[in-house]
Scaffold this motif. Structure first.
Motif, short mmCIF file in Angstrom:
data_model
loop_
_atom_site.label_atom_id
_atom_site.label_comp_id
_atom_site.label_asym_id
_atom_site.label_seq_id
_atom_site.Cartn_x
_atom_site.Cartn_y
_atom_site.Cartn_z
N GLY A 75 13.63 -6.46 -16.47
CA GLY A 75 14.17 -6.08 -17.58
C GLY A 75 13.32 -5.63 -18.85
N GLY A 76 11.94 -5.93 -18.72
CA GLY A 76 11.02 -5.33 -19.78
C GLY A 76 10.46 -4.18 -19.25
N GLY A 77 10.84 -3.41 -18.54
CA GLY A 77 10.56 -1.94 -18.25
C GLY A 77 9.31 -1.92 -17.33
N ARG A 78 8.91 -3.10 -16.76
CA ARG A 78 7.62 -3.24 -15.87
C ARG A 78 8.10 -3.23 -14.21
NH1 ARG A 78 2.75 -6.30 -18.09
NH2 ARG A 78 1.97 -5.38 -16.29
N ALA A 79 7.43 -2.36 -13.73
CA ALA A 79 7.33 -2.55 -12.19
C ALA A 79 6.95 -3.71 -11.54
CB ALA A 79 6.57 -1.36 -11.63
N GLU A 80 7.83 -4.33 -10.56
CA GLU A 80 7.59 -5.60 -9.79
C GLU A 80 6.71 -5.19 -8.61
OE1 GLU A 80 8.27 -8.68 -10.92
OE2 GLU A 80 9.35 -7.94 -12.56
N VAL A 81 5.80 -4.81 -8.78
CA VAL A 81 4.47 -4.47 -7.74
C VAL A 81 3.30 -4.69 -8.53
CG1 VAL A 81 5.89 -2.88 -6.49
CG2 VAL A 81 4.48 -2.11 -8.27
N ALA A 82 2.29 -4.94 -7.64
CA ALA A 82 0.95 -5.24 -8.12
C ALA A 82 0.06 -4.67 -7.32
CB ALA A 82 0.62 -6.82 -8.13
N ALA A 83 -1.16 -4.20 -7.91
CA ALA A 83 -2.26 -3.67 -7.12
C ALA A 83 -2.97 -4.68 -6.08
CB ALA A 83 -3.30 -2.95 -8.12
N ALA A 84 -3.08 -4.37 -4.93
CA ALA A 84 -3.73 -5.35 -4.22
C ALA A 84 -4.92 -4.68 -3.61
CB ALA A 84 -2.61 -5.81 -3.07
N HIS A 85 -5.97 -5.56 -3.23
CA HIS A 85 -7.16 -5.04 -2.59
C HIS A 85 -7.05 -4.92 -0.95
CE1 HIS A 85 -9.25 -6.00 -6.41
NE2 HIS A 85 -9.94 -4.80 -6.27
N ILE A 86 -7.22 -3.95 -0.52
CA ILE A 86 -7.34 -4.00 0.95
C ILE A 86 -8.47 -4.84 1.41
CG2 ILE A 86 -7.50 -2.46 3.16
CD1 ILE A 86 -6.19 -0.18 1.33
N GLN A 87 -9.85 -4.35 1.18
CA GLN A 87 -10.81 -5.37 1.41
C GLN A 87 -11.11 -6.00 0.00
OE1 GLN A 87 -14.47 -3.41 2.93
NE2 GLN A 87 -15.74 -5.35 2.31
N PRO A 88 -10.85 -7.54 -0.21
CA PRO A 88 -11.14 -8.15 -1.30
C PRO A 88 -12.63 -7.80 -1.98
CG PRO A 88 -10.10 -9.63 0.40
CD PRO A 88 -10.66 -8.40 1.05
N SER A 103 -0.60 -5.39 8.52
CA SER A 103 -1.71 -4.50 8.10
C SER A 103 -1.34 -3.13 8.42
CB SER A 103 -2.86 -4.76 9.20
OG SER A 103 -4.05 -4.48 8.66
N LEU A 104 -2.36 -2.35 8.27
CA LEU A 104 -1.91 -0.62 8.46
C LEU A 104 -2.84 -0.25 9.53
CD1 LEU A 104 -1.49 0.46 4.67
CD2 LEU A 104 0.25 0.00 6.41
N VAL A 120 2.80 0.43 9.72
CA VAL A 120 2.80 -1.01 9.29
C VAL A 120 2.65 -1.71 10.71
CG1 VAL A 120 3.82 -2.67 8.17
CG2 VAL A 120 4.17 -0.36 7.12
N LEU A 121 1.59 -2.43 10.63
CA LEU A 121 1.32 -3.42 11.97
C LEU A 121 2.10 -4.73 11.58
CD1 LEU A 121 -1.96 -2.26 12.75
CD2 LEU A 121 -0.19 -1.47 13.66
N VAL A 122 2.64 -5.44 12.58
CA VAL A 122 3.29 -6.72 12.25
C VAL A 122 2.60 -7.67 13.52
CG1 VAL A 122 5.38 -8.34 12.43
CG2 VAL A 122 5.61 -5.74 11.68
N SER A 123 2.02 -8.71 12.86
CA SER A 123 1.24 -9.64 13.61
C SER A 123 2.31 -10.60 14.56
CB SER A 123 0.79 -10.79 12.57
OG SER A 123 0.17 -11.92 13.59
N ARG A 124 1.93 -10.64 15.54
CA ARG A 124 2.49 -11.72 16.66
C ARG A 124 2.66 -13.12 16.06
NH1 ARG A 124 -1.31 -14.04 20.39
NH2 ARG A 124 -3.26 -13.11 20.26
N HIS A 125 1.72 -13.31 15.19
CA HIS A 125 1.99 -14.84 14.58
C HIS A 125 2.77 -14.81 13.40
CE1 HIS A 125 -1.73 -16.06 16.54
NE2 HIS A 125 -2.18 -14.73 16.65
N ALA A 126 3.75 -14.00 13.16
CA ALA A 126 4.73 -13.86 12.05
C ALA A 126 5.82 -14.81 12.72
CB ALA A 126 5.29 -12.39 11.97
N ASN A 127 6.24 -15.67 12.11
CA ASN A 127 7.33 -16.76 12.42
C ASN A 127 8.78 -16.10 12.52
OD1 ASN A 127 8.15 -16.69 9.78
ND2 ASN A 127 8.15 -18.89 9.63
N CYS A 138 -8.79 -9.80 8.54
CA CYS A 138 -7.47 -10.43 8.05
C CYS A 138 -6.45 -10.56 9.01
CB CYS A 138 -7.15 -9.82 6.59
SG CYS A 138 -8.32 -10.05 5.45
N PHE A 139 -6.03 -9.37 9.69
CA PHE A 139 -4.80 -9.26 10.41
C PHE A 139 -5.04 -10.30 11.51
CE2 PHE A 139 -2.22 -6.76 13.35
CZ PHE A 139 -1.00 -7.17 13.08
N LYS A 140 -3.81 -10.87 11.89
CA LYS A 140 -3.86 -11.78 13.02
C LYS A 140 -3.13 -11.04 14.08
CE LYS A 140 -3.81 -15.79 10.02
NZ LYS A 140 -2.77 -16.36 8.81
N GLN A 141 -4.12 -10.53 14.93
CA GLN A 141 -3.00 -9.56 15.90
C GLN A 141 -2.58 -10.49 17.02
OE1 GLN A 141 -5.32 -6.41 17.37
NE2 GLN A 141 -6.65 -6.42 15.66
#
Length: 116
Positions: A20-33, A62-63, A69-76, A113-116
């Motif tokens: 409602g304030g005109g801002r995008a609901e996304v954030a910048a995320a580091h790939i390698q922190p 992950s990518l 887009v890769l999906v971990s087999r550990h995703a519930n 990071c990715f849980k294969q």
């Protein structure tokens, strides 16, 4: 700079949600922190919604180098995660090549990071 490069869209879902304030609901995320010696540059970043950011940071998604887009087999709920990903199954990226995720950082994320 990352949000601008991605046109305020989540790289995973492709949604462009503006609050409602005109801002995008996304954030910048580091790939390698930064804490893991990742540089603070656009090619080490993704624009992600809160849910995508949470899943990425916890290694549930992950990518690949070709941006699938890769999906971990550990995703519930792997089907739920796949439903959240855009229909192409590939991340969207900036138009300018130098702003796109660098394969070095993507590899780092898959290996640390990715849980294969």
């Amino acid at each position: 700079m990352v949000l601008h490069a991605y046109d305020d869209r989540c790289a995973i879902s492709t949604l462009k949600l503006i609050n409602g304030g005109g801002r995008a609901e996304v954030a910048a995320a580091h790939i390698q922190p930064v804490q893991a010696n990742g540089p603070d540059i656009v090619s080490n970043g993704l624009a992600l919604s809160g849910t995508a950011h949470w899943m990425f940071d916890r290694g549930l998604i992950s990518l690949s180098d070709d941006l699938n887009v890769l999906v971990s087999r550990h995703a519930n709920d792997p089907d739920g995660v796949r439903a959240f990903i855009n229909r192409s199954g590939r991340a969207i990226v900036p138009q300018r090549a130098f702003e796109r995720p660098h394969p070095h950082f993507l590899r780092w994320h898959r290996e640390h990071c990715f849980k294969q």
